[in-house]
Design a protein around this motif. Sequence first.
Motif, PDB file in Angstrom:
ATOM      1  N   MET A  69      -9.070  20.619  -1.637  1.00  0.00           N
ATOM      2  CA  MET A  69     -10.298  21.012  -2.306  1.00  0.00           C
ATOM      3  C   MET A  69     -10.974  22.124  -1.508  1.00  0.00           C
ATOM      4  O   MET A  69     -11.011  22.094  -0.289  1.00  0.00           O
ATOM      5  CB  MET A  69     -11.211  19.804  -2.425  1.00  0.00           C
ATOM      6  N   PHE A  70     -11.477  23.088  -2.227  1.00  0.00           N
ATOM      7  CA  PHE A  70     -12.186  24.214  -1.626  1.00  0.00           C
ATOM      8  C   PHE A  70     -13.695  23.997  -1.743  1.00  0.00           C
ATOM      9  O   PHE A  70     -14.154  23.143  -2.494  1.00  0.00           O
ATOM     10  CB  PHE A  70     -11.802  25.510  -2.337  1.00  0.00           C
ATOM     11  N   ASN A  71     -14.456  24.806  -1.018  1.00  0.00           N
ATOM     12  CA  ASN A  71     -15.913  24.715  -1.032  1.00  0.00           C
ATOM     13  C   ASN A  71     -16.531  26.049  -1.430  1.00  0.00           C
ATOM     14  O   ASN A  71     -15.905  27.101  -1.278  1.00  0.00           O
ATOM     15  CB  ASN A  71     -16.426  24.331   0.361  1.00  0.00           C
ATOM     16  N   ILE A  72     -17.778  25.991  -1.892  1.00  0.00           N
ATOM     17  CA  ILE A  72     -18.512  27.214  -2.210  1.00  0.00           C
ATOM     18  C   ILE A  72     -18.608  28.064  -0.951  1.00  0.00           C
ATOM     19  O   ILE A  72     -18.907  27.550   0.141  1.00  0.00           O
ATOM     20  CB  ILE A  72     -19.901  26.878  -2.781  1.00  0.00           C
ATOM     21  N   GLY A  73     -18.320  29.351  -1.084  1.00  0.00           N
ATOM     22  CA  GLY A  73     -18.352  30.274   0.042  1.00  0.00           C
ATOM     23  C   GLY A  73     -17.008  30.517   0.677  1.00  0.00           C
ATOM     24  O   GLY A  73     -16.844  31.473   1.439  1.00  0.00           O
ATOM     25  N   ASP A  74     -16.023  29.657   0.388  1.00  0.00           N
ATOM     26  CA  ASP A  74     -14.674  29.875   0.912  1.00  0.00           C
ATOM     27  C   ASP A  74     -14.078  31.149   0.324  1.00  0.00           C
ATOM     28  O   ASP A  74     -14.314  31.469  -0.843  1.00  0.00           O
ATOM     29  CB  ASP A  74     -13.740  28.705   0.572  1.00  0.00           C
ATOM     30  N   VAL A  75     -13.318  31.852   1.147  1.00  0.00           N
ATOM     31  CA  VAL A  75     -12.594  33.037   0.673  1.00  0.00           C
ATOM     32  C   VAL A  75     -11.170  32.603   0.380  1.00  0.00           C
ATOM     33  O   VAL A  75     -10.523  31.952   1.194  1.00  0.00           O
ATOM     34  CB  VAL A  75     -12.619  34.158   1.741  1.00  0.00           C
ATOM     35  N   ILE A  76     -10.697  32.960  -0.821  1.00  0.00           N
ATOM     36  CA  ILE A  76      -9.355  32.569  -1.239  1.00  0.00           C
ATOM     37  C   ILE A  76      -8.486  33.808  -1.456  1.00  0.00           C
ATOM     38  O   ILE A  76      -8.992  34.915  -1.606  1.00  0.00           O
ATOM     39  CB  ILE A  76      -9.389  31.698  -2.517  1.00  0.00           C
ATOM     40  N   LYS A  77      -7.177  33.553  -1.468  1.00  0.00           N
ATOM     41  CA  LYS A  77      -6.204  34.592  -1.776  1.00  0.00           C
ATOM     42  C   LYS A  77      -5.460  34.160  -3.030  1.00  0.00           C
ATOM     43  O   LYS A  77      -5.004  33.011  -3.125  1.00  0.00           O
ATOM     44  CB  LYS A  77      -5.217  34.734  -0.617  1.00  0.00           C
ATOM     45  N   LEU A  78      -5.356  35.070  -3.997  1.00  0.00           N
ATOM     46  CA  LEU A  78      -4.628  34.761  -5.232  1.00  0.00           C
ATOM     47  C   LEU A  78      -3.146  34.575  -4.956  1.00  0.00           C
ATOM     48  O   LEU A  78      -2.560  35.326  -4.183  1.00  0.00           O
ATOM     49  CB  LEU A  78      -4.785  35.896  -6.240  1.00  0.00           C
ATOM     50  N   LYS A  79      -2.548  33.604  -5.623  1.00  0.00           N
ATOM     51  CA  LYS A  79      -1.105  33.377  -5.512  1.00  0.00           C
ATOM     52  C   LYS A  79      -0.322  34.092  -6.614  1.00  0.00           C
ATOM     53  O   LYS A  79       0.894  34.178  -6.533  1.00  0.00           O
ATOM     54  CB  LYS A  79      -0.800  31.881  -5.604  1.00  0.00           C
ATOM     55  N   ARG A  80      -1.016  34.566  -7.651  1.00  0.00           N
ATOM     56  CA  ARG A  80      -0.327  35.209  -8.777  1.00  0.00           C
ATOM     57  C   ARG A  80      -1.145  36.385  -9.287  1.00  0.00           C
ATOM     58  O   ARG A  80      -2.354  36.463  -9.057  1.00  0.00           O
ATOM     59  CB  ARG A  80      -0.076  34.217  -9.904  1.00  0.00           C
ATOM     60  N   ASP A  81      -0.470  37.293  -9.966  1.00  0.00           N
ATOM     61  CA  ASP A  81      -1.146  38.416 -10.598  1.00  0.00           C
ATOM     62  C   ASP A  81      -1.952  37.933 -11.805  1.00  0.00           C
ATOM     63  O   ASP A  81      -1.550  36.993 -12.498  1.00  0.00           O
ATOM     64  CB  ASP A  81      -0.134  39.456 -11.097  1.00  0.00           C
ATOM     65  N   ILE A  82      -3.084  38.609 -12.056  1.00  0.00           N
ATOM     66  CA  ILE A  82      -3.859  38.408 -13.277  1.00  0.00           C
ATOM     67  C   ILE A  82      -4.059  39.806 -13.859  1.00  0.00           C
ATOM     68  O   ILE A  82      -5.082  40.455 -13.643  1.00  0.00           O
ATOM     69  CB  ILE A  82      -5.205  37.700 -12.998  1.00  0.00           C
ATOM     70  N   PRO A  83      -3.032  40.312 -14.558  1.00  0.00           N
ATOM     71  CA  PRO A  83      -3.033  41.710 -15.002  1.00  0.00           C
ATOM     72  C   PRO A  83      -4.187  42.080 -15.930  1.00  0.00           C
ATOM     73  O   PRO A  83      -4.695  43.200 -15.867  1.00  0.00           O
ATOM     74  CB  PRO A  83      -1.688  41.879 -15.701  1.00  0.00           C
ATOM     75  N   GLU A  84      -4.635  41.148 -16.759  1.00  0.00           N
ATOM     76  CA  GLU A  84      -5.725  41.463 -17.682  1.00  0.00           C
ATOM     77  C   GLU A  84      -7.034  41.762 -16.953  1.00  0.00           C
ATOM     78  O   GLU A  84      -7.931  42.391 -17.499  1.00  0.00           O
ATOM     79  CB  GLU A  84      -5.917  40.353 -18.729  1.00  0.00           C
ATOM     80  N   GLU A  85      -7.128  41.341 -15.683  1.00  0.00           N
ATOM     81  CA  GLU A  85      -8.315  41.619 -14.862  1.00  0.00           C
ATOM     82  C   GLU A  85      -8.000  42.622 -13.745  1.00  0.00           C
ATOM     83  O   GLU A  85      -8.827  42.866 -12.877  1.00  0.00           O
ATOM     84  CB  GLU A  85      -8.846  40.319 -14.254  1.00  0.00           C
ATOM     85  N   LYS A  86      -6.765  43.155 -13.758  1.00  0.00           N
ATOM     86  CA  LYS A  86      -6.306  44.114 -12.747  1.00  0.00           C
ATOM     87  C   LYS A  86      -6.342  43.518 -11.335  1.00  0.00           C
ATOM     88  O   LYS A  86      -6.642  44.206 -10.362  1.00  0.00           O
ATOM     89  CB  LYS A  86      -7.104  45.404 -12.816  1.00  0.00           C
ATOM     90  N   LEU A  87      -6.022  42.230 -11.241  1.00  0.00           N
ATOM     91  CA  LEU A  87      -5.940  41.542  -9.952  1.00  0.00           C
ATOM     92  C   LEU A  87      -4.484  41.247  -9.645  1.00  0.00           C
ATOM     93  O   LEU A  87      -3.693  40.953 -10.549  1.00  0.00           O
ATOM     94  CB  LEU A  87      -6.744  40.241  -9.991  1.00  0.00           C
ATOM     95  N   LYS A  88      -4.140  41.312  -8.359  1.00  0.00           N
ATOM     96  CA  LYS A  88      -2.762  41.084  -7.928  1.00  0.00           C
ATOM     97  C   LYS A  88      -2.711  39.931  -6.949  1.00  0.00           C
ATOM     98  O   LYS A  88      -3.695  39.644  -6.252  1.00  0.00           O
ATOM     99  CB  LYS A  88      -2.208  42.341  -7.263  1.00  0.00           C
ATOM    100  N   ALA A  89      -1.547  39.297  -6.862  1.00  0.00           N
ATOM    101  CA  ALA A  89      -1.341  38.262  -5.862  1.00  0.00           C
ATOM    102  C   ALA A  89      -1.698  38.849  -4.506  1.00  0.00           C
ATOM    103  O   ALA A  89      -1.328  39.976  -4.192  1.00  0.00           O
ATOM    104  CB  ALA A  89       0.111  37.789  -5.886  1.00  0.00           C
ATOM    105  N   GLY A  90      -2.457  38.099  -3.727  1.00  0.00           N
ATOM    106  CA  GLY A  90      -2.890  38.570  -2.424  1.00  0.00           C
ATOM    107  C   GLY A  90      -4.317  39.090  -2.407  1.00  0.00           C
ATOM    108  O   GLY A  90      -4.919  39.216  -1.347  1.00  0.00           O
TER     109      GLY A  90
END
Length: 67
Positions: A1-22
């Motif tokens: 479980m994560f908490n508010i304020g934690d910084v995360i790294k994406l594991k997969r691309d989300i092309p519709e939002e122009k976000l990439k894994a990492g």
Amino acid sequence: MFNIGDVIKLKRDIPEEKLKAGDLGTIVEILQEEPVAVYEVEFCNDKGETITTLSIKEKDMQLFYTA
């Protein structure tokens, strides 16, 4: 479980939002814990301007830095 304020790294691309894994984002809200954890995550550019805010399942991200 994560908490508010934690910084995360994406594991997969989300092309519709122009976000990439990492890409890094900050958890701004916990939307749901059970049965599947879902978090509201804010992604910013190098200037600190918000690019997008998305609801992301825990399985699609990993902890990068804890608040």
